[in-house]
Design a protein around this motif. Structure first.
Motif, PDB file in Angstrom:
ATOM      1  N   LYS A 136       0.803  -1.226   0.000  1.00  0.00           N
ATOM      2  CA  LYS A 136       0.000   0.000   0.000  1.00  0.00           C
ATOM      3  C   LYS A 136       0.834   1.273   0.000  1.00  0.00           C
ATOM      4  O   LYS A 136       0.272   2.378  -0.002  1.00  0.00           O
ATOM      5  CB  LYS A 136      -0.918   0.012   1.236  1.00  0.00           C
ATOM      6  N   GLN A 137       2.150   1.168  -0.003  1.00  0.00           N
ATOM      7  CA  GLN A 137       3.014   2.344   0.150  1.00  0.00           C
ATOM      8  C   GLN A 137       2.678   3.475  -0.810  1.00  0.00           C
ATOM      9  O   GLN A 137       2.657   4.645  -0.434  1.00  0.00           O
ATOM     10  CB  GLN A 137       4.483   1.950  -0.008  1.00  0.00           C
ATOM     11  N   ASP A 138       2.406   3.150  -2.065  1.00  0.00           N
ATOM     12  CA  ASP A 138       2.144   4.192  -3.070  1.00  0.00           C
ATOM     13  C   ASP A 138       0.837   4.939  -2.812  1.00  0.00           C
ATOM     14  O   ASP A 138       0.636   6.036  -3.352  1.00  0.00           O
ATOM     15  CB  ASP A 138       2.103   3.574  -4.474  1.00  0.00           C
ATOM     16  N   GLU A 139      -0.052   4.354  -1.999  1.00  0.00           N
ATOM     17  CA  GLU A 139      -1.350   4.970  -1.738  1.00  0.00           C
ATOM     18  C   GLU A 139      -1.359   5.783  -0.442  1.00  0.00           C
ATOM     19  O   GLU A 139      -2.362   6.408  -0.108  1.00  0.00           O
ATOM     20  CB  GLU A 139      -2.440   3.888  -1.642  1.00  0.00           C
ATOM     21  N   LEU A 140      -0.267   5.784   0.286  1.00  0.00           N
ATOM     22  CA  LEU A 140      -0.240   6.408   1.597  1.00  0.00           C
ATOM     23  C   LEU A 140       0.172   7.874   1.549  1.00  0.00           C
ATOM     24  O   LEU A 140       0.940   8.289   0.672  1.00  0.00           O
ATOM     25  CB  LEU A 140       0.712   5.636   2.522  1.00  0.00           C
ATOM     26  N   ALA A 143       2.079  11.237   3.351  1.00  0.00           N
ATOM     27  CA  ALA A 143       3.402  11.366   3.972  1.00  0.00           C
ATOM     28  C   ALA A 143       3.343  10.967   5.441  1.00  0.00           C
ATOM     29  O   ALA A 143       4.241  10.277   5.944  1.00  0.00           O
ATOM     30  CB  ALA A 143       3.901  12.801   3.822  1.00  0.00           C
ATOM     31  N   ALA A 144       2.297  11.369   6.142  1.00  0.00           N
ATOM     32  CA  ALA A 144       2.169  11.022   7.563  1.00  0.00           C
ATOM     33  C   ALA A 144       1.994   9.518   7.738  1.00  0.00           C
ATOM     34  O   ALA A 144       2.560   8.914   8.659  1.00  0.00           O
ATOM     35  CB  ALA A 144       0.985  11.768   8.182  1.00  0.00           C
ATOM     36  N   ALA A 176       5.619   8.007  16.315  1.00  0.00           N
ATOM     37  CA  ALA A 176       5.699   8.238  14.873  1.00  0.00           C
ATOM     38  C   ALA A 176       5.519   9.706  14.502  1.00  0.00           C
ATOM     39  O   ALA A 176       5.650  10.070  13.330  1.00  0.00           O
ATOM     40  CB  ALA A 176       4.631   7.399  14.168  1.00  0.00           C
ATOM     41  N   GLU A 177       5.199  10.529  15.505  1.00  0.00           N
ATOM     42  CA  GLU A 177       4.948  11.957  15.292  1.00  0.00           C
ATOM     43  C   GLU A 177       3.814  12.170  14.291  1.00  0.00           C
ATOM     44  O   GLU A 177       3.923  12.925  13.322  1.00  0.00           O
ATOM     45  CB  GLU A 177       6.233  12.662  14.833  1.00  0.00           C
ATOM     46  N   VAL A 178       2.702  11.447  14.537  1.00  0.00           N
ATOM     47  CA  VAL A 178       1.490  11.586  13.720  1.00  0.00           C
ATOM     48  C   VAL A 178       0.307  11.731  14.676  1.00  0.00           C
ATOM     49  O   VAL A 178       0.436  11.586  15.888  1.00  0.00           O
ATOM     50  CB  VAL A 178       1.279  10.372  12.796  1.00  0.00           C
ATOM     51  N   ILE A 186      -3.464   7.080  12.422  1.00  0.00           N
ATOM     52  CA  ILE A 186      -3.328   5.652  12.720  1.00  0.00           C
ATOM     53  C   ILE A 186      -4.606   4.910  12.341  1.00  0.00           C
ATOM     54  O   ILE A 186      -4.567   3.823  11.744  1.00  0.00           O
ATOM     55  CB  ILE A 186      -3.005   5.443  14.212  1.00  0.00           C
ATOM     56  N   ILE A 187      -5.734   5.494  12.652  1.00  0.00           N
ATOM     57  CA  ILE A 187      -7.019   4.863  12.330  1.00  0.00           C
ATOM     58  C   ILE A 187      -7.205   4.774  10.814  1.00  0.00           C
ATOM     59  O   ILE A 187      -7.649   3.752  10.287  1.00  0.00           O
ATOM     60  CB  ILE A 187      -8.175   5.652  12.980  1.00  0.00           C
ATOM     61  N   ARG A 188      -6.850   5.855  10.104  1.00  0.00           N
ATOM     62  CA  ARG A 188      -6.968   5.836   8.639  1.00  0.00           C
ATOM     63  C   ARG A 188      -6.074   4.764   8.020  1.00  0.00           C
ATOM     64  O   ARG A 188      -6.478   4.066   7.087  1.00  0.00           O
ATOM     65  CB  ARG A 188      -6.617   7.218   8.066  1.00  0.00           C
ATOM     66  N   LEU A 189      -4.842   4.628   8.535  1.00  0.00           N
ATOM     67  CA  LEU A 189      -3.944   3.609   8.010  1.00  0.00           C
ATOM     68  C   LEU A 189      -4.527   2.213   8.223  1.00  0.00           C
ATOM     69  O   LEU A 189      -4.506   1.383   7.312  1.00  0.00           O
ATOM     70  CB  LEU A 189      -2.571   3.701   8.683  1.00  0.00           C
TER      71      LEU A 189
END
Length: 286
Positions: A14-18, A20-21, A48-50, A55-58
């Motif tokens: 999923k990296q390409d869909e994420l 920056a945070a 993670a400084e977010v 976190i919930i969205r991820l």
């Protein structure tokens, strides 16, 4: 119903869909084999400084209902990865008497090889073989406490097929000398299975910092060194024993040896070696 993918693999896919945070958050999770994900959502957000909504969205992007669902998956994955040898031994003892150990072990090894082959990317295999066949590249090999024998086995074959192959000493104190010679024309072949060794991970980062690349052989869960590897081969390792089996890894090694030799003009080199062995009295017993 198929087995749910590993959290690590879901994150990488999923990296390409994420955002920056979210990428910063996944870097924190992957930095210590997902262990950071066992913290409370507040603590993880601080690490993670977010924000907690990030976190919930991820979690939802990865296919989970929320952070608790993701955390359960992380907990199960870590539990399987870090299962104690004693627990494995007890499992084997419970099934004692049903079948002979030879039969059970053979069945497990066969299953490991088949499942490893199902996961194998043939294009990646071919590209790795081409890389390791390139005589302009210097090859270095290193294994961990359990996989040293795999590294040595691969080294023995590669040094016969082609020049420019070095097996690193197992002592980290002498690795800097080898790092001095590593550059963009170098490849480190490294073996690392569970009980992943921090020294190997630190070396991998330094190798990449020097411009070299890495070919990694690891288990089904994936060593932290994956983040640095150009090519990564995962193999199944579980058998009815207190030890993991590296036979599926050796299967891939032997297949690579065959392919590398087919790509290399090694006939004269091997013939010259046979002549040296035959003519030199040093290699003969009295």
């Amino acid at each position: 119903m198929g087995k749910k993918p590993l959290v690590k693999d879901q994150i990488r896919e999923k990296q390409d869909e994420l955002t920056a945070a979210e990428r910063r958050l996944t870097a924190t999770l992957l930095d210590d084999s997902l262990v950071a994900g066992l913290q409370s959502i507040t603590k993880l957000a601080e690490s993670a400084e977010v924000s907690t909504p990030t976190i919930i969205r991820l979690a939802r992007k990865l296919g989970y209902q929320g952070f608790p669902d993701l955390q359960d998956a992380i907990r199960e994955e870590i539990a399987a990865q870090m299962k104690e040898p004693l627990a494995k031994l007890e499992t084997a003892e419970l099934s004692a008497g049903k079948d002979h150990i030879i039969s059970r072990f053979a069945e497990a090894v066969s299953r490991n090889i088949n499942r490893s082959l199902e996961r194998l990317d043939l294009d990646e295999f071919d590209k790795a073989a081409a890389l390791l066949s390139d005589l302009n590249r210097r090859l270095y090999l290193l294994g961990g406490r359990i996989t040293r024998s795999n590294a040595h086995y691969f080294f023995n074959h590669l040094q016969i097929i082609r020049p420019g192959v070095t097996q690193l000493d197992f002592s980290p104190s002498v690795w800097p000398q080898s790092l001095l010679d590593m550059d963009e024309n170098s490849t480190l072949i490294v073996f690392d299975i569970r009980r992943y060794e921090k020294e190997l991970e630190r070396l991998a980062k330094l190798v990449v910092d020097h411009g070299a690349n890495i070919v990694l052989f690891t288990d089904q869960w994936g060593s932290p060194i994956e983040r640095y590897a150009t090519f990564c081969f995962r193999s199944m390792v579980e058998v009815p024993s207190s030890w993991d089996s590296t036979l599926a890894i050796n299967f891939l090694i032997e297949a690579l040896v065959a392919e590398i030799q087919s790509r290399s003009d090694s006939t004269d080199r091997i013939a010259a070696l046979e002549d040296m062995i035959g003519e030199s009295r040093i290699f003969r017993s009295n």
